[in-house]
Design a protein around this motif. Structure first.
Motif, PDB file in Angstrom:
ATOM      1  N   UNK A 108     163.074  69.673  -2.228  1.00  0.00           N
ATOM      2  CA  UNK A 108     162.656  69.506  -0.835  1.00  0.00           C
ATOM      3  C   UNK A 108     163.533  70.279   0.134  1.00  0.00           C
ATOM      4  N   UNK A 109     164.777  70.566  -0.274  1.00  0.00           N
ATOM      5  CA  UNK A 109     165.679  71.249   0.640  1.00  0.00           C
ATOM      6  C   UNK A 109     167.072  71.343   0.059  1.00  0.00           C
ATOM      7  N   UNK A 110     168.018  71.614   0.946  1.00  0.00           N
ATOM      8  CA  UNK A 110     169.422  71.765   0.566  1.00  0.00           C
ATOM      9  C   UNK A 110     170.242  70.862   1.481  1.00  0.00           C
ATOM     10  N   UNK A 111     171.208  70.170   0.888  1.00  0.00           N
ATOM     11  CA  UNK A 111     172.002  69.209   1.640  1.00  0.00           C
ATOM     12  C   UNK A 111     173.488  69.423   1.360  1.00  0.00           C
ATOM     13  N   UNK A 112     174.310  69.221   2.389  1.00  0.00           N
ATOM     14  CA  UNK A 112     175.760  69.370   2.260  1.00  0.00           C
ATOM     15  C   UNK A 112     176.431  68.097   2.778  1.00  0.00           C
ATOM     16  N   UNK A 170     160.119  74.848   3.855  1.00  0.00           N
ATOM     17  CA  UNK A 170     158.818  74.762   4.512  1.00  0.00           C
ATOM     18  C   UNK A 170     157.779  74.165   3.574  1.00  0.00           C
ATOM     19  N   UNK A 171     157.885  74.523   2.289  1.00  0.00           N
ATOM     20  CA  UNK A 171     156.961  74.007   1.284  1.00  0.00           C
ATOM     21  C   UNK A 171     157.755  73.478   0.104  1.00  0.00           C
ATOM     22  N   UNK A 172     157.622  72.209  -0.229  1.00  0.00           N
ATOM     23  CA  UNK A 172     158.313  71.691  -1.420  1.00  0.00           C
ATOM     24  C   UNK A 172     157.929  72.503  -2.646  1.00  0.00           C
ATOM     25  N   UNK A 173     158.879  72.650  -3.556  1.00  0.00           N
ATOM     26  CA  UNK A 173     158.629  73.475  -4.731  1.00  0.00           C
ATOM     27  C   UNK A 173     159.062  72.740  -5.998  1.00  0.00           C
ATOM     28  N   UNK A 174     158.385  72.971  -7.113  1.00  0.00           N
ATOM     29  CA  UNK A 174     158.792  72.318  -8.362  1.00  0.00           C
ATOM     30  C   UNK A 174     160.217  72.717  -8.732  1.00  0.00           C
ATOM     31  N   UNK A 175     160.997  71.750  -9.187  1.00  0.00           N
ATOM     32  CA  UNK A 175     162.365  72.024  -9.570  1.00  0.00           C
ATOM     33  C   UNK A 175     162.444  72.896 -10.811  1.00  0.00           C
ATOM     34  N   UNK A 176     163.546  73.624 -10.972  1.00  0.00           N
ATOM     35  CA  UNK A 176     163.725  74.459 -12.157  1.00  0.00           C
ATOM     36  C   UNK A 176     164.172  73.626 -13.354  1.00  0.00           C
ATOM     37  N   UNK A 177     164.305  74.272 -14.486  1.00  0.00           N
ATOM     38  CA  UNK A 177     164.902  73.620 -15.644  1.00  0.00           C
ATOM     39  C   UNK A 177     166.316  73.202 -15.271  1.00  0.00           C
TER      40      UNK A 177
END
Length: 199
Positions: A108-112, A170-177
């Motif tokens: 969904x995004x990046x958090x710090x 802007x658009x949620x994306x499927x997570x990687x391996x």
């Protein structure tokens, strides 16, 4: 705010660096070239990214190498009262396996976080911060996330991770391996650029 300018990266898919069993220890967090993600159930993930929740609560401190370092927010479905075999609820339990294929979580995004070991000395102190952590102590459904004492040490069992910055895709994306390294922290087989669609 814009995404982090210095994008941590991991090795290419199926690389020895990602697959090595030696990565299964906390020392890997000191490697600046690897990308890590935090598993977070809904609705907590959305609350963090919206700014409505500014303290994430966990039963462990955020490793010091990850304080001030952008983490990918990996959303998983909300707690399901019938999801645990033999009864019980999924509250407070991971929704992911230790080795996850692509698509197991949603980015969904990046958090710090700029603080990863905030502590409340009493339940009253913790309840005064409810507007920041959003865990209501009077809600039985949230008992797994509420302040309590560690039976082994007698001290507070919860730690607060204080949010300093979020970046929402802007658009949620499927997570990687990805692979679990410590509790809800995963090593991702991707780069920030790939997650943002820039590579």
């Amino acid at each position: 705010p814009p995404p982090p300018s210095s994008s941590p990266s991991s090795s290419p898919p199926s690389s020895p660096a990602f697959s090595a069993s030696s990565l299964m220890n906390e020392g890997v967090f000191s490697n600046p070239d690897l990308l890590f993600g935090l598993e977070c159930k809904q609705p907590w993930a959305d609350l963090l990214l919206s700014g409505a929740k500014t303290i994430e609560t966990r039963t462990y401190a955020l490793p010091s190498h990850l304080v001030g370092r952008p983490l990918v927010l990996l959303a998983t479905p909300a707690d399901d009262a019938g999801s645990i075999p033999g009864g019980g609820t999924s509250a407070g339990k991971s929704g992911l396996s230790d080795e996850c294929p692509a698509g197991a979580a949603t980015v969904l995004g990046i958090i710090t976080f700029d603080e990863g070991d905030m502590q409340w000395e009493s339940r009253a102190d913790w309840e005064r911060d409810v507007a920041r952590h959003r865990v209501r102590g009077d809600d039985p459904a949230l008992a797994a996330y509420a302040w309590r004492r560690d039976p082994a040490t007698g001290g507070a069992a919860l730690r607060g991770w204080v949010v300093s910055e979020v970046f929402v895709l802007e658009t949620p994306t499927p997570g990687p391996r990805m692979r679990r390294i410590l509790r809800s922290l995963f090593l991702l087989d991707a780069t920030v650029g790939q997650l943002l669609g820039e590579e």
